[in-house]
Design a protein around this motif. Structure first.
Motif, short mmCIF file in Angstrom:
data_model
loop_
_atom_site.label_atom_id
_atom_site.label_comp_id
_atom_site.label_asym_id
_atom_site.label_seq_id
_atom_site.Cartn_x
_atom_site.Cartn_y
_atom_site.Cartn_z
N ASP A 195 0.79 -1.23 0.00
CA ASP A 195 0.00 0.00 0.00
C ASP A 195 0.82 1.28 0.00
O ASP A 195 0.27 2.36 -0.19
N LYS A 199 1.14 5.20 -3.07
CA LYS A 199 0.93 6.53 -2.49
C LYS A 199 2.08 7.49 -2.79
O LYS A 199 1.86 8.69 -2.97
N GLN A 211 -8.30 6.37 -8.02
CA GLN A 211 -7.16 6.66 -7.14
C GLN A 211 -6.70 8.11 -7.30
O GLN A 211 -6.51 8.59 -8.42
N ASP A 243 3.48 9.66 4.44
CA ASP A 243 3.56 8.32 3.86
C ASP A 243 4.97 7.74 3.96
O ASP A 243 5.14 6.54 4.20
#
Length: 381
Positions: A195, A199, A211, A243
């Motif tokens: 994941d 990002k 997205q 992130d």
């Protein structure tokens, strides 16, 4: 980063790479308990067995579809055990992995998008051979290296983000490529979580339906193509740090094995072949050679840690890998005046003939590197 849609140029590079890494491999007879034949098409993902002993596992993959595909072995939570990307139509690949007893998913992704066509498989308790303690030491050293790269990335990324938030276009451009080096060296570890990569490192053509585009390349476009920094870009700079901090905190928990290190080294060369050599990765900034060098460094780090065992099992392979790593590094040095710096020639200034030379160098290394995983678990005949 994972390329999700390939241009004609990229697809040609993929076919060339898979030709040297996979086509020469013969299909498995399927008679080994530890070999699973995986047949991928545009609509199916067929496996020759759904239960096998825990320990070393080999996937013998054949792509009978019309699209470039990728094949994954996934944990139940979708973390990646191992993968092989960019498998061209009509080609074969072999992937060696290590699995503990438990339930897994084998997924084929025609077109390299979406969740893939999935098959649940099971590794049973078995008699896995005791691992060479030198390989345990290699895993520990690589885990430390991956953490060091993540730890070093955050300050560089914060410098980049601060420049974006200050609206300083030139400072942000200058900080962009250095902020990516640690990520590019250890990208397979980051990708294993599933994941994080989408990002922070996705390109516009890699977005899934619905997205939102975030991360480095979204900001790269703002800096070099749009030539302006908006309020949204400043928010995205903060999101990038959030992130990347998540990545930094999770690196120490990554599932790392000797075979995942070896396969990760090969994946880094695939990254070069399908993104850096073609100029598609850094299509706005043209800083592809910085990423290229970082990918090669990361691959070489895994190789050096695994080298003592690989040399014992397959000395000829190690000799060839030493030769090809040296050749590719020498070739890259042509594009920087200072061998200790990451100030490389802008890739838009690299002509077609030179790009072909770089591609040939990558292919010459990728072919023997695809055999490293097998070399750390089995002795050559």
């Amino acid at each position: 980063m994972r390329a999700a849609r390939l241009s004609v140029v990229t697809a040609t590079a993929v076919v060339a790479l898979t030709a040297v890494t996979g086509c020469a491999e013969k299909g498995s007879s399927g008679d080994s308990d530890r070999v699973i034949d995986v047949t991928a098409t545009d609509s199916k993902c067929e496996v020759s067995k759904k239960e096998f002993p825990a320990g070393h596992l080999e996937l013998a993959i054949e792509n009978k579809g019309s699209k470039v595909t990728e094949v994954y072995v996934l944990f139940p939570d979708d973390r990646i055990v191992t993968e092989r990307e960019n498998i061209g139509p009509g080609t074969r690949q072999k992937v060696t992995a290590e699995v503990k007893a438990g339930t897994y998913t084998i997924a084929c992704k025609p077109g390299m998008k979406g969740d893939g066509i999935r098959q649940e498989v099971k590794a049973t308790g078995g008699t896995a051979a005791k691992r060479d303690p030198r390989l345990d030491a290699a895993v520990a050293a690589y885990r430390k290296y991956a953490q060091e790269q993540a730890d070093a990335t955050l300050p560089a990324a914060k410098t980049f983000a601060a420049a974006v938030k200050a609206g300083d276009l030139e400072a942000a451009k200058k900080a962009y490529a250095p902020s990516r080096i640690g990520w590019e060296r250890t990208e397979p570890v980051a990708e294993s979580f599933g994941d994080i990569d989408p990002k922070v490192d996705v390109r516009a053509d890699g977005l899934e339906d619905g997205q939102k585009w975030t991360g480095w390349h979204r900001l790269e476009k703002a800096l070099w193509q749009d030539k302006k920094i908006t309020a949204e870009d400043k928010t995205l700079a903060d999101r990038l740090i959030t992130d990347l901090t998540d990545w930094q905190n999770r690196v120490g928990k990554a599932d790392i094995t000797p075979t995942s290190m070896a396969n990760g080294a090969k994946e880094l060369l695939d990254e070069v072949a399908t993104g850096k050599v073609t100029g598609e990765e850094e299509r706005y900034s043209h800083t592809d050679l910085v990423d290229f060098k970082a990918n090669v460094e990361g691959a070489e780090k895994s190789y050096e840690l695994l080298k003592p065992v690989a040399k014992e099992n397959n000395a000829a392979l190690v000799t060839e890998l030493d030769k090809q790593f040296a050749a590719l590094n020498t070739l890259l040095d042509k594009y920087r005046a200072d061998k200790s710096s990451y100030d490389f020639t802008s890739y838009d200034k690299v002509g077609d003939a030179d790009r072909k030379e770089l591609s040939d160098g990558v292919n010459a290394l990728a072919e023997p590197l695809s055999k490293l995983a097998a070399a750390v678990v089995t002795k050559s005949a």
